[in-house]
Write an enzyme that holds these catalytic residues in place. Structure first.
Site, PDB file in Angstrom:
ATOM      1  N   LYS A 228      17.783   9.384 -57.806  1.00 12.37           N
ATOM      2  CA  LYS A 228      18.929  10.152 -58.263  1.00 12.37           C
ATOM      3  C   LYS A 228      19.710  10.678 -57.063  1.00 12.37           C
ATOM      4  O   LYS A 228      19.154  10.869 -55.977  1.00 12.37           O
ATOM      5  CB  LYS A 228      18.469  11.357 -59.102  1.00 12.37           C
ATOM      6  CG  LYS A 228      17.770  11.038 -60.406  1.00 12.37           C
ATOM      7  CD  LYS A 228      17.313  12.328 -61.066  1.00 12.37           C
ATOM      8  CE  LYS A 228      16.557  12.088 -62.351  1.00 12.37           C
ATOM      9  NZ  LYS A 228      17.445  11.634 -63.439  1.00 12.37           N
ATOM     10  N   ARG A 302      10.680   7.225 -71.188  1.00 12.07           N
ATOM     11  CA  ARG A 302      10.377   6.386 -72.357  1.00 12.07           C
ATOM     12  C   ARG A 302       9.120   5.544 -72.133  1.00 12.07           C
ATOM     13  O   ARG A 302       8.456   5.148 -73.094  1.00 12.07           O
ATOM     14  CB  ARG A 302      11.576   5.502 -72.678  1.00 12.07           C
ATOM     15  CG  ARG A 302      11.927   4.466 -71.634  1.00 12.07           C
ATOM     16  CD  ARG A 302      13.338   3.931 -71.789  1.00 12.07           C
ATOM     17  NE  ARG A 302      14.334   4.952 -71.492  1.00 12.07           N
ATOM     18  CZ  ARG A 302      15.645   4.766 -71.613  1.00 12.07           C
ATOM     19  NH1 ARG A 302      16.118   3.602 -72.017  1.00 12.07           N
ATOM     20  NH2 ARG A 302      16.490   5.734 -71.328  1.00 12.07           N
TER      21      ARG A 302
END
Length: 449
Positions: A228, A302
């Site tokens: 990020k 996920r």
């Protein structure tokens, strides 16, 4: 022992000052200060001896105010004990709202003492206590930085949580995850100096309906090798917000002694960067047996949820619900205050939205739009973990998770934010509870004590 001084907090609807039945001196004082019940406004009332007689608090327009509007008073008042008076509506919600608004996170600094509330006699004091404690538990965990709440510390917190509630607990950590067939939890967390793990809690009579909660427990998310930007990492201590809220919900369930068999699964990892980090282009085999091509290491939540959901699904629960700070796309679609809700049961989704609206804990159903499954296609594996094209990111994440649920009678996914970027009634800036009161409200109706 001296008696605690209790200060009246007189609640007034917008334009209804005359109905408040104030003494003439206080009514004239309110009018002179242009107080008419405007939402969130506080006005100190002078006593005849020059002291404080109490406060007027504006509730605002009855048709527009949130049910936890009293949180604005809790946020604004100083230390002391207060008593609600006037037209404040449902006493239980009013008491919850005040105390949630009074929340302070002062672990790392000395702060002003929070105001206290004398619970109204008509309120359900037990319900107030359990729902406030549930929210505070979630908020405190989310607000704690990753240096004090990495995987090791988070496990210790959960062990203490379980012991206090007489819950059974099992933890699988490190390479034992591979031996127990949780390969994606292991892959996501193996680069951290603190081992990945799966925490498994259970409570209640095994003969009762099975309800399983799964919470994303990423204690810090760098994004992995798909790192990020610095700005994107600033709030990543909150990436375990799903797990924090699941624990808050579990507290409410256990405290209320609902007639269900509760299981709580929390996969805990730190998505770090090191030589052992999983890579873009890797293909992982999930617990279920499905192969997953890694399109983006920043879509890690996920992956760990998939292994946990597959485990939960193996015993065919009546309800399987997960909470996760899963996608930025959810915030683009609905903003920080309104979490998307996905469900295989539309009637359940409607009930959750209704319960959320009543408890000032809003949710909004989004579609499990099957045509978008193709966005996660892979040329070398069963599925890619990241949707292509940048469209419908929250929907495709939910569709990814749905692939790992086959046996549960109903499945619900909440893509929460877990953070209040601006103060709202009952929600100070910082880590916040989302979905707890909405889900608890439905469970309380379905599985009463």
């Amino acid at each position: 022992m001296p008696r605690t001084k209790i200060t009246p907090l007189i609640c007034v609807e917008d334009g209804e000052l005359a109905a408040a039945e104030l003494p003439e001196a206080h009514r004239s004082w309110a009018e002179a200060n242009s107080f008419a019940g405007q939402r969130g406004r506080l006005l100190a009332l002078p006593a005849g001896d020059g002291g404080l007689a109490g406060y007027l608090f504006g509730l605002g327009d009855a048709a527009e105010r949130p049910s936890l509007v009293t949180g604005l008073a809790g946020a604004a008042l100083g230390s002391g004990t207060y008593r609600l008076e006037g037209a404040y509506g449902d006493p239980t919600l009013a008491a919850i709202g005040f105390q949630l608004g009074a929340y302070r996170f002062d672990r790392y600094r000395s702060g002003r003492a929070a105001p206290k509330l004398a619970i109204p006699g008509r309120a359900d004091a037990d319900e107030v206590a359990r729902l406030v404690e549930a929210a505070v538990l979630a908020r405190d965990l989310i607000n704690t930085p990753a240096n004090d709440l990495g995987p090791d510390a988070f496990e210790r917190e959960i062990r203490a949580f379980a012991a206090a509630r007489k819950m059974k607990i099992k933890v699988i950590a490190g390479d034992d995850l591979l031996r127990a067939n949780f390969p994606m939890i292991h892959a996501v967390g193996r680069a951290s100096v603190q081992a990945p793990r799966l925490v498994d809690l259970s409570w209640g009579d095994a003969r009762h309906p099975k309800v399983t909660l799964v919470g994303k427990g990423v204690t810090f998310d760098t994004g992995g090798l798909d790192i990020k930007a610095a700005s994107g990492m600033l709030l990543m201590k909150k990436d375990m917000g799903g797990a924090a809220n699941v624990l808050g919900l579990a507290h409410a369930i256990v405290s209320a002694k609902l007639r269900l068999r509760l299981r709580v699964l929390i996969p805990i990892v730190e998505n770090s960067i090191a030589g052992a980090a999983f890579r873009p282009g890797d293909v992982l085999t999930s617990r279920q047996g499905m192969t997953v091509e890694i399109g983006n290491t920043d879509a890690e939540g996920r992956l760990i949820l998939a292994d946990a959901l597959a485990l939960a699904d193996e015993e065919s629960p009546e309800l399987l619900l997960d909470m996760a700070t899963l996608t930025g796309a959810a915030r683009v679609a609905l903003g920080p205050d309104l979490p998307p809700l996905y469900s295989t049961d539309d009637a359940l989704a409607r009930a959750l939205m209704e319960a959320g609206a009543a408890a000032d804990d809003p949710l909004w159903q989004m579609p499990l739009w099957s045509p978008y499954d193709g966005m996660m296609s892979s040329k070398i594996a069963d599925v890619n973990n990241a949707g292509s094209g940048g469209f419908a990111g929250s929907v495709t994440a939910a569709l990814f998770l749905r692939r790992f649920v086959a046996n549960a009678a109903a499945w619900v996914h909440l893509d929460i934010f877990g953070w209040a970027p601006e103060a709202r009634p009952s929600r100070p800036v910082g880590g916040t509870d989302q979905g707890i009161r909405a889900v608890y409200g439905v469970l309380r109706q379905r599985y009463p004590q």
